[in-house]
Design a protein around this motif. Structure first.
Motif, PDB file in Angstrom:
ATOM      1  N   SER A  20      21.994  39.088  35.325  1.00 17.35           N
ATOM      2  CA  SER A  20      23.358  38.988  35.946  1.00 17.35           C
ATOM      3  C   SER A  20      24.117  37.890  35.482  1.00 17.35           C
ATOM      4  CB  SER A  20      22.873  38.346  37.479  1.00 17.35           C
ATOM      5  OG  SER A  20      21.953  37.268  37.237  1.00 17.35           O
ATOM      6  N   MET A  33      35.299  42.148  35.295  1.00 10.38           N
ATOM      7  CA  MET A  33      34.017  41.691  34.405  1.00 10.38           C
ATOM      8  C   MET A  33      33.165  42.753  33.756  1.00 10.38           C
ATOM      9  SD  MET A  33      32.988  39.200  37.440  1.00 10.38           S
ATOM     10  CE  MET A  33      31.743  37.918  36.410  1.00 10.38           C
ATOM     11  N   ILE A  69      26.340  48.896  35.867  1.00  8.54           N
ATOM     12  CA  ILE A  69      27.101  47.527  36.158  1.00  8.54           C
ATOM     13  C   ILE A  69      27.764  47.787  37.732  1.00  8.54           C
ATOM     14  CG2 ILE A  69      29.285  48.489  35.457  1.00  8.54           C
ATOM     15  CD1 ILE A  69      30.124  45.819  34.123  1.00  8.54           C
ATOM     16  N   SER A  70      27.549  46.564  38.381  1.00  5.00           N
ATOM     17  CA  SER A  70      27.983  46.242  39.590  1.00  5.00           C
ATOM     18  C   SER A  70      28.374  44.861  39.905  1.00  5.00           C
ATOM     19  CB  SER A  70      26.620  46.530  40.701  1.00  5.00           C
ATOM     20  OG  SER A  70      25.797  45.857  40.338  1.00  5.00           O
ATOM     21  N   ARG A  71      29.110  44.587  41.035  1.00  2.00           N
ATOM     22  CA  ARG A  71      29.758  43.244  41.250  1.00  2.00           C
ATOM     23  C   ARG A  71      29.724  42.883  42.694  1.00  2.00           C
ATOM     24  NH1 ARG A  71      35.990  42.206  38.708  1.00  2.00           N
ATOM     25  NH2 ARG A  71      35.905  40.294  39.493  1.00  2.00           N
ATOM     26  N   TYR A  73      31.430  40.403  45.019  1.00  2.00           N
ATOM     27  CA  TYR A  73      32.721  39.726  45.215  1.00  2.00           C
ATOM     28  C   TYR A  73      32.377  38.427  45.717  1.00  2.00           C
ATOM     29  CZ  TYR A  73      34.936  43.476  42.865  1.00  2.00           C
ATOM     30  OH  TYR A  73      35.499  44.429  42.425  1.00  2.00           O
ATOM     31  N   VAL A  78      28.278  39.550  38.492  1.00  2.00           N
ATOM     32  CA  VAL A  78      28.148  40.728  37.911  1.00  2.00           C
ATOM     33  C   VAL A  78      26.818  40.990  37.396  1.00  2.00           C
ATOM     34  CG1 VAL A  78      28.933  40.081  35.703  1.00  2.00           C
ATOM     35  CG2 VAL A  78      29.571  42.491  36.281  1.00  2.00           C
ATOM     36  N   CYS A  95      28.070  38.216  29.039  1.00  2.00           N
ATOM     37  CA  CYS A  95      28.956  38.547  30.118  1.00  2.00           C
ATOM     38  C   CYS A  95      30.350  37.950  29.769  1.00  2.00           C
ATOM     39  CB  CYS A  95      28.442  38.041  31.477  1.00  2.00           C
ATOM     40  SG  CYS A  95      28.340  36.316  31.765  1.00  2.00           S
TER      41      CYS A  95
END
Length: 120
Positions: A20, A33, A69-71, A73, A78, A95
């Motif tokens: 992360s 990102m 991949i994920s994010r 907010y 990320v 990153c």
């Protein structure tokens, strides 16, 4: 802007691992990102990117189908979920925060990197 990566470590081939990266400071949330990696003796290469709205997700061919991949907010974080890891995935993972491009991301800011070591 600061990017703090975490979650790397040693794993066995076939294992899963998540890294992360939390972004802090002043930046627009319209930035993409992403993740890059650099193996020993090799150039840094693109791994994955996610656009500001969660779209425009891109993967390199070498990780497509294995990495996700994920994010988040809310925390400007990320994530990179890495499954079915292979020894060739061994690298320092960096990153990045930057502009969305057709191929993924044009980094403007970099994190310090986290080492992932996959043994056979």
């Amino acid at each position: 802007v600061q990017l703090q990566a975490s979650g790397g470590g040693p794993v066995q081939a076939g294992d899963s691992l998540s890294v992360s990266c939390a972004a802090s400071g002043r930046f627009t949330n319209t930035y993409a990102m992403g993740w890059f990696r650099q193996a020993p003796g090799k150039e840094r290469e693109f791994v994955a990117a996610i656009g500001w709205n969660g779209g425009n997700i891109k993967y390199s061919d070498s990780v497509k189908g294995r990495f996700a991949i994920s994010r988040d907010y809310g925390t400007n974080t990320v994530y990179l979920q890495m499954n079915s890891l292979k020894p060739e995935d061994t690298a320092v993972y960096y990153c990045a925060l930057g502009m969305t491009t057709t191929s993924g991301i044009r980094p403007r800011y970099w994190g310090q990197g986290t080492l992932v070591t996959v043994s056979s």
